[in-house]
Design an enzyme around this catalytic site. Structure first.
Site, PDB file in Angstrom:
ATOM      1  N   PRO A  88       0.795  -1.227   0.000  1.00  0.00           N
ATOM      2  CG  PRO A  88      -0.125  -1.113   2.133  1.00  0.00           C
ATOM      3  CD  PRO A  88       0.527  -2.060   1.177  1.00  0.00           C
ATOM      4  CG  ASN A  89      -0.308   4.292   1.273  1.00  0.00           C
ATOM      5  OD1 ASN A  89      -1.272   4.845   0.742  1.00  0.00           O
ATOM      6  ND2 ASN A  89      -0.390   3.703   2.452  1.00  0.00           N
ATOM      7  NE  ARG A 113       3.962   6.698   1.744  1.00  0.00           N
ATOM      8  CZ  ARG A 113       4.167   5.439   2.139  1.00  0.00           C
ATOM      9  NH1 ARG A 113       4.637   4.537   1.296  1.00  0.00           N
ATOM     10  NH2 ARG A 113       3.891   5.077   3.374  1.00  0.00           N
ATOM     11  CE1 TYR A 152       8.760   5.106   3.087  1.00  0.00           C
ATOM     12  CE2 TYR A 152       7.260   6.985   3.015  1.00  0.00           C
ATOM     13  CZ  TYR A 152       7.690   5.819   3.609  1.00  0.00           C
ATOM     14  OH  TYR A 152       7.056   5.332   4.733  1.00  0.00           O
ATOM     15  CG  ASN A 203       8.475  -1.830   0.242  1.00  0.00           C
ATOM     16  OD1 ASN A 203       7.910  -1.978   1.337  1.00  0.00           O
ATOM     17  ND2 ASN A 203       9.069  -0.702  -0.107  1.00  0.00           N
ATOM     18  CB  ALA A 226       1.564   0.116   6.341  1.00  0.00           C
ATOM     19  CG  HIS A 261       5.322  -2.186  10.153  1.00  0.00           C
ATOM     20  ND1 HIS A 261       6.653  -2.545  10.174  1.00  0.00           N
ATOM     21  CD2 HIS A 261       5.234  -1.152   9.264  1.00  0.00           C
ATOM     22  CE1 HIS A 261       7.337  -1.735   9.365  1.00  0.00           C
ATOM     23  NE2 HIS A 261       6.498  -0.894   8.799  1.00  0.00           N
ATOM     24  CG  ASP A 314       0.267 -17.450   8.328  1.00  0.00           C
ATOM     25  OD1 ASP A 314       1.346 -17.485   8.959  1.00  0.00           O
ATOM     26  OD2 ASP A 314      -0.843 -17.497   8.875  1.00  0.00           O
ATOM     27  CD  GLU A 336      10.845  -7.493   5.512  1.00  0.00           C
ATOM     28  OE1 GLU A 336      11.201  -8.610   5.982  1.00  0.00           O
ATOM     29  OE2 GLU A 336      10.374  -6.583   6.207  1.00  0.00           O
ATOM     30  CG  HIS A 365      11.185  -2.238   4.625  1.00  0.00           C
ATOM     31  ND1 HIS A 365       9.823  -2.183   4.459  1.00  0.00           N
ATOM     32  CD2 HIS A 365      11.463  -3.436   5.172  1.00  0.00           C
ATOM     33  CE1 HIS A 365       9.298  -3.301   4.915  1.00  0.00           C
ATOM     34  NE2 HIS A 365      10.263  -4.090   5.351  1.00  0.00           N
ATOM     35  CB  SER A 367      12.328   4.650   5.079  1.00  0.00           C
ATOM     36  OG  SER A 367      11.354   3.751   5.598  1.00  0.00           O
ATOM     37  NE  ARG A 402       9.846   6.331   8.639  1.00  0.00           N
ATOM     38  CZ  ARG A 402       8.898   6.071   7.728  1.00  0.00           C
ATOM     39  NH1 ARG A 402       9.097   5.080   6.843  1.00  0.00           N
ATOM     40  NH2 ARG A 402       7.801   6.790   7.672  1.00  0.00           N
TER      41      ARG A 402
HETATM   42  C1  DQA Z   1       8.216   1.096   3.817  1.00  0.00           C
HETATM   43  C2  DQA Z   1       8.267   1.315   5.334  1.00  0.00           C
HETATM   44  C3  DQA Z   1       6.904   1.084   5.954  1.00  0.00           C
HETATM   45  O1  DQA Z   1       6.970   1.302   7.367  1.00  0.00           O
HETATM   46  C4  DQA Z   1       5.891   2.044   5.376  1.00  0.00           C
HETATM   47  O2  DQA Z   1       4.600   1.775   5.905  1.00  0.00           O
HETATM   48  C5  DQA Z   1       5.869   2.005   3.877  1.00  0.00           C
HETATM   49  C6  DQA Z   1       7.128   1.945   3.158  1.00  0.00           C
HETATM   50  C7  DQA Z   1       9.558   1.482   3.139  1.00  0.00           C
HETATM   51  O3  DQA Z   1       9.751   1.094   2.002  1.00  0.00           O
HETATM   52  O4  DQA Z   1      10.381   2.186   3.744  1.00  0.00           O
HETATM   53  O5  DQA Z   1       4.827   2.143   3.261  1.00  0.00           O
HETATM   54  O6  DQA Z   1       7.975  -0.276   3.549  1.00  0.00           O
END
Ligand code: DQA
Length: 146
Positions: free
Chosen positions: A10-11, A18, A23, A79, A82, A85, A92, A103, A105, A107, A112
């Site tokens: 998401p996002n 953003r 990011y 990636n 959110a 977390h 699963d 995996e 990320h 950031s 954070r």
């Molecule tokens: C993220 C870190 C996550 O905590 C956040 O919710 C994201 C982006 C990152 O790529 O740094 O949406 O996965």
């Protein structure tokens, strides 16, 4: 030609606009092009997908597991945004589908908020790349080649 799947939660469709101070300024399309260049070094194609829906990520991970077994897919760069977390379902799916996942990320989640310090995905990932921006995606593809 074998493929690598780059899945984004998401996002991450908003990358570029953003919170660029967190990011970066690259869009997901920019990152996709970078992934294609790196994957081409190994003779692989790349498919980049993004969804804002948890269950869609679960479906894609299950499909990825099946594709890895037929030999058409090398693995997944993930990636989860959110959902990292919060999502037992994504964890699963990775475990159940036995799909190799790196995996990523953008950031440094550990620098954070405390709620970003826990990942449900990390224990079932082959490796985790955190805080290196878009370069992390490139490194993840290189890691799958190992
Ligand atoms: C993220 C870190 C996550 O905590 C956040 O919710 C994201 C982006 C990152 O790529 O740094 O949406 O996965």
């Amino acid at each position: 030609m074998p493929a690598v799947l780059v899945l984004n939660g998401p996002n991450l469709n908003l990358l570029g606009t953003r919170e660029p101070e967190i990011y970066g300024s690259q869009t997901l399309a920019d990152i996709g092009q970078q992934c294609e260049r790196v994957a081409a070094e190994f003779g692989w194609t790349v498919e980049v997908r993004q969804t804002n829906h948890e269950g869609v990520l679960v479906d894609w991970l299950q499909e990825a597991g099946a594709a890895v077994r037929t030999g058409s897919l090398i693995g997944v760069v993930l990636n989860p945004g959110a959902y990292t977390h919060t999502s037992v379902a994504i964890r699963d799916a990775i475990e159940g589908a036995q799909v190799p996942v790196i995996e990523v990320h953008l950031s440094n989640v550990h620098a954070r908020e405390a709620f970003r310090h826990q990942s449900y995905v990390s224990p079932v990932a082959r490796g985790v790349i955190i805080g290196l921006g878009a370069y992390g995606y490139e490194l993840a593809i290189r890691a799958l080649a190992r």
